[in-house]
Design an enzyme around this catalytic site. Structure first.
Site, PDB file in Angstrom:
ATOM      1  N   PHE A 194     -22.175  11.636 -28.170  1.00 11.25           N
ATOM      2  CA  PHE A 194     -21.970  11.022 -29.215  1.00 11.25           C
ATOM      3  C   PHE A 194     -21.570   9.341 -28.686  1.00 11.25           C
ATOM      4  O   PHE A 194     -21.874   8.598 -29.203  1.00 11.25           O
ATOM      5  CB  PHE A 194     -20.304  11.542 -29.506  1.00 11.25           C
ATOM      6  CG  PHE A 194     -19.488  12.001 -28.516  1.00 11.25           C
ATOM      7  CD1 PHE A 194     -19.690  12.612 -27.543  1.00 11.25           C
ATOM      8  CD2 PHE A 194     -17.982  10.633 -28.477  1.00 11.25           C
ATOM      9  CE1 PHE A 194     -18.535  13.832 -27.159  1.00 11.25           C
ATOM     10  CE2 PHE A 194     -17.299  10.351 -27.730  1.00 11.25           C
ATOM     11  CZ  PHE A 194     -17.132  12.070 -26.927  1.00 11.25           C
ATOM     12  N   ARG A 254     -15.982  12.044 -36.110  1.00 12.82           N
ATOM     13  CA  ARG A 254     -15.721  13.321 -34.920  1.00 12.82           C
ATOM     14  C   ARG A 254     -16.197  14.674 -36.104  1.00 12.82           C
ATOM     15  O   ARG A 254     -15.911  15.719 -36.882  1.00 12.82           O
ATOM     16  CB  ARG A 254     -14.208  13.427 -34.834  1.00 12.82           C
ATOM     17  CG  ARG A 254     -13.872  13.096 -33.728  1.00 12.82           C
ATOM     18  CD  ARG A 254     -13.690  13.912 -32.224  1.00 12.82           C
ATOM     19  NE  ARG A 254     -13.256  12.920 -31.521  1.00 12.82           N
ATOM     20  CZ  ARG A 254     -13.915  13.236 -29.947  1.00 12.82           C
ATOM     21  NH1 ARG A 254     -15.175  13.583 -30.080  1.00 12.82           N
ATOM     22  NH2 ARG A 254     -13.397  12.766 -29.179  1.00 12.82           N
ATOM     23  N   PHE A 258      -8.919  20.111 -25.024  1.00 15.29           N
ATOM     24  CA  PHE A 258      -9.209  18.364 -25.466  1.00 15.29           C
ATOM     25  C   PHE A 258     -10.437  18.403 -24.386  1.00 15.29           C
ATOM     26  O   PHE A 258     -10.345  19.417 -23.329  1.00 15.29           O
ATOM     27  CB  PHE A 258      -8.013  17.843 -25.169  1.00 15.29           C
ATOM     28  CG  PHE A 258      -8.191  16.877 -24.775  1.00 15.29           C
ATOM     29  CD1 PHE A 258      -8.698  15.796 -25.659  1.00 15.29           C
ATOM     30  CD2 PHE A 258      -8.595  15.434 -23.324  1.00 15.29           C
ATOM     31  CE1 PHE A 258      -9.025  14.774 -26.301  1.00 15.29           C
ATOM     32  CE2 PHE A 258      -9.222  14.448 -23.741  1.00 15.29           C
ATOM     33  CZ  PHE A 258      -9.184  13.407 -25.491  1.00 15.29           C
ATOM     34  N   THR A 259     -11.272  17.203 -24.235  1.00 18.36           N
ATOM     35  CA  THR A 259     -12.593  17.153 -23.519  1.00 18.36           C
ATOM     36  C   THR A 259     -12.468  17.616 -22.095  1.00 18.36           C
ATOM     37  O   THR A 259     -12.498  18.215 -21.443  1.00 18.36           O
ATOM     38  CB  THR A 259     -13.322  16.167 -24.052  1.00 18.36           C
ATOM     39  OG1 THR A 259     -12.594  14.884 -24.311  1.00 18.36           O
ATOM     40  CG2 THR A 259     -13.747  16.369 -25.491  1.00 18.36           C
ATOM     41  N   LYS A 290      -1.606   6.174 -24.132  1.00 16.00           N
ATOM     42  CA  LYS A 290      -1.273   6.537 -25.427  1.00 16.00           C
ATOM     43  C   LYS A 290       0.058   6.298 -25.509  1.00 16.00           C
ATOM     44  O   LYS A 290       0.616   5.071 -25.561  1.00 16.00           O
ATOM     45  CB  LYS A 290      -1.656   7.832 -25.281  1.00 16.00           C
ATOM     46  CG  LYS A 290      -3.075   9.144 -25.759  1.00 16.00           C
ATOM     47  CD  LYS A 290      -4.165   7.860 -24.412  1.00 16.00           C
ATOM     48  CE  LYS A 290      -5.465   8.744 -25.275  1.00 16.00           C
ATOM     49  NZ  LYS A 290      -5.432  10.166 -23.899  1.00 16.00           N
ATOM     50  N   TYR A 320       0.863  -0.828   0.143  1.00 16.55           N
ATOM     51  CA  TYR A 320       0.321   0.130   0.121  1.00 16.55           C
ATOM     52  C   TYR A 320       1.216   1.500   0.260  1.00 16.55           C
ATOM     53  O   TYR A 320       0.857   2.315  -0.689  1.00 16.55           O
ATOM     54  CB  TYR A 320      -1.176  -0.060   1.273  1.00 16.55           C
ATOM     55  CG  TYR A 320      -1.960   1.162   1.388  1.00 16.55           C
ATOM     56  CD1 TYR A 320      -3.162   0.734   0.435  1.00 16.55           C
ATOM     57  CD2 TYR A 320      -1.828   2.345   1.280  1.00 16.55           C
ATOM     58  CE1 TYR A 320      -4.313   1.805   0.778  1.00 16.55           C
ATOM     59  CE2 TYR A 320      -2.245   3.602   1.527  1.00 16.55           C
ATOM     60  CZ  TYR A 320      -3.897   3.009   0.912  1.00 16.55           C
ATOM     61  OH  TYR A 320      -4.772   4.281   0.251  1.00 16.55           O
ATOM     62  N   ASP A 340       0.146  18.698 -21.299  1.00 21.52           N
ATOM     63  CA  ASP A 340      -0.054  17.538 -21.114  1.00 21.52           C
ATOM     64  C   ASP A 340       0.792  17.080 -22.574  1.00 21.52           C
ATOM     65  O   ASP A 340       0.932  16.843 -23.926  1.00 21.52           O
ATOM     66  CB  ASP A 340      -1.759  18.470 -22.488  1.00 21.52           C
ATOM     67  CG  ASP A 340      -2.797  16.561 -22.329  1.00 21.52           C
ATOM     68  OD1 ASP A 340      -1.978  15.859 -22.446  1.00 21.52           O
ATOM     69  OD2 ASP A 340      -3.119  17.123 -22.852  1.00 21.52           O
TER      70      ASP A 340
HETATM   71  C1  LIG Z   1      -6.727  11.053 -23.175  1.00 20.64           C
HETATM   72  C2  LIG Z   1      -6.322  12.443 -23.232  1.00 20.64           C
HETATM   73  C3  LIG Z   1      -6.383  12.580 -21.728  1.00 20.64           C
HETATM   74  C4  LIG Z   1      -7.075  12.447 -20.715  1.00 20.64           C
HETATM   75  O1  LIG Z   1      -6.904  10.935 -20.142  1.00 20.64           O
HETATM   76  P1  LIG Z   1      -7.097   9.651 -19.848  1.00 20.64           P
HETATM   77  O2  LIG Z   1      -6.405   9.090 -19.628  1.00 20.64           O
HETATM   78  O3  LIG Z   1      -8.423   9.420 -20.839  1.00 20.64           O
HETATM   79  O4  LIG Z   1      -8.318  10.656 -19.097  1.00 20.64           O
HETATM   80  C5  LIG Z   1      -5.742  13.952 -21.767  1.00 20.64           C
HETATM   81  N1  LIG Z   1      -5.571  14.878 -22.660  1.00 20.64           N
HETATM   82  C6  LIG Z   1      -5.314  14.472 -24.488  1.00 20.64           C
HETATM   83  C7  LIG Z   1      -4.375  15.428 -25.245  1.00 20.64           C
HETATM   84  C8  LIG Z   1      -5.509  13.183 -23.832  1.00 20.64           C
HETATM   85  O5  LIG Z   1      -5.336  12.494 -25.480  1.00 20.64           O
END
Ligand SMILES: *Cc1c(COP(=O)(O)O)cnc(C)c1O
Length: 460
Positions: free
Chosen positions: A452, A386, A128-129, A262, A76, A219
């Site tokens: 979506f 998209r 980004f969302t 990613k 932990y 990011d």
């Molecule tokens: C996927 C993504 C995120 C968010 O990450 P998650 O692992 O899906 O929570 C943030 N910024 C970018 C550019 C992304 O592609």
């Protein structure tokens, strides 16, 4: 002799285990997509042959990563695996302090809460969302400062991810530097189609922001892909390795959020990083509320092990050459069939222009949604919309009608072969040949948020 225009690349790995895929008939797929309300998000993955829905968490791990899994220390507190992850981030990215999180948005949540004061602005190179949602929840206001070319699908600008320094200066002059929490700099901008920024732009941005005391938060979800484009397109970096370029990019920024699902070649995981001891103190405190203790942040020890190895593997030049080479291969094959795609070809997928593919379908009949459904029926290839469905509604209830109405073919890393790419391109070409017979859709169920994912449609 065959003319040898250029030498082929090949994947810098071979296969040791395979996952069998189910093949389906056209009739079965027709039934499946109808049952899914013509929304590819609602298809069971079992009914999908080649899954290009997203590159997030869909990576194939190496034998090194799987063996690292067995070394996971599930303590932990103070897990050995945490220290390995920390060491990898120090070595390859150079950030001083790190906090693991369950995925990227976990890091965005914590960082936004600490660094944004209510009413402050947060400029960034395109939204980004999840990033924007967390900035807004923390009381911030996102301002888009990406160059105009990023919004133009016909522009061939090699660095569409660049920050427009004039737009940023205007914002600073108008609002004052103290009203700006920080600048978010995304590498290989997702929403622009996987488009990079240049090192030249980043260096100028660093100068400008330092002059005003504004931090840059990176990011870094696709930093290695961005570095590869810098190596290929920016003369001064032609002889530098992806690893060196990544390290240099990070050195011009003050902190980062990372979705390791990613670039970093794992199926789950992320982290927040900072060079600021005070921010780190607060983050170490806050992570306990949302994710878990600061030495695991919602991850299993084995996840941190696999991430530490994945980070290293992602920085290999040959890996990136094959990764981006595969995307380019698919894009060029589509172009050879006359299929309209967004250019230049980006780092993580191909974006087909549904407006010019289906000129007879008005945007309020969801051409990209219809096209994604049609491609699935043709071959079992899953893509995503998209366009107008993803864009959602304005506060006054009207639909946003975005300029870009696209179908995204996103490539998971190390998962599919060149033969799969041929099938994808040929299927899209077959659909292109009978495009005038394709009908639009009408929406019969619309969820309130991020429609979506779960909206349902019928043939118009
Ligand atoms: C996927 C993504 C995120 C968010 O990450 P998650 O692992 O899906 O929570 C943030 N910024 C970018 C550019 C992304 O592609």
């Amino acid at each position: 002799m065959l003319p040898r225009k250029r030498r082929s690349w090949a994947e810098p790995y071979k296969m040791k285990m395979v996952e069998l895929l189910k093949t389906t008939t056209r009739q079965q797929r027709q039934r499946a997509i109808q049952k899914a309300g013509y929304n590819t998000f609602l298809l069971p993955s079992e009914d999908v042959y080649i899954d290009l829905l997203t590159d997030s968490g869909t990576n194939s791990m190496s034998d090194q990563q799987w063996s690292a899994f067995m070394l996971g220390d599930e303590a932990y507190a103070g897990s050995k695996s945490y220290y390995k992850l920390e060491a990898a981030i120090h070595k390859y990215y150079g950030y001083k302090y790190i906090i693991p999180t369950h995925q990227g948005r976990g890091a965005e949540n914590i960082l936004s809460q600490i660094m944004i004061k209510k009413g402050q602005y947060v400029p960034g190179n395109m939204y980004f969302t999840t990033t924007r949602v967390h900035q807004e929840l923390a009381g911030g206001k996102f301002v888009d400062v990406i160059i105009d070319e990023a919004h133009d699908p016909t522009s061939l600008h090699p660095f569409k991810g660049n920050v427009d320094l004039q737009k940023l200066e205007d914002l600073i002059r108008k609002q004052g530097a103290d009203k700006i929490a920080y600048l978010t700099l995304a590498s290989n901008v997702n929403m622009a189609g996987g488009q990079p920024f240049s090192m030249e732009n980043l260096k100028a941005l660093r100068k400008l922001t330092s002059r005003h005391g504004i931090p840059i938060i990176h990011d870094m979800t696709r930093v290695a892909e961005n570095a590869y484009f810098i190596q290929q397109r920016e003369k001064a970096y032609a002889k530098k390795s992806v690893r060196e370029i990544v390290r240099e990019i990070c050195s011009y920024t003050d902190g980062a959020t990372m979705s390791a699902k990613k670039d970093a070649l794992v199926n789950i995981g992320g982290f927040m990083a900072t060079n600021n001891a005070e921010v780190f103190e607060e983050a170490r405190n806050l992570v306990v509320v949302y994710e878990g203790l600061h030495t695991y942040g919602g991850l299993a020890g084995r996840d941190m092990e696999a991430m530490a190895v994945g980070i290293q593997e992602s920085l290999d030049d040959n890996h990136q050459a094959a990764r981006i080479g595969q995307v380019v291969y698919l894009g060029e094959k589509m172009q050879s069939f006359g299929i309209p795609i967004v250019l230049p070809i980006g780092g993580h997928g191909i974006f087909v222009d549904a407006k010019s593919f289906l000129p007879h379908i008005p945007q309020d009949h969801f051409p990209a949604q219809a096209l994604a459904a049609e491609i699935y029926v043709d071959s079992g290839v899953r893509t995503m919309e998209r366009g107008v469905v993803s864009a959602g509604r304005k506060p006054n209830g009207e639909n946003y009608f975005p300029k870009l109405e696209l179908v995204r073919f996103t490539l998971p890393r190390r998962v599919y072969t060149q033969a799969h790419m041929d099938v994808v391109a040929e299927s899209t070409a077959a659909v292109y040949e009978r495009r005038m017979r394709i009908r639009g859709l009408r929406m019969v169920y619309e969820p309130k948020y991020l429609r979506f994912f779960q909206a349902r449609f019928e043939k118009a």
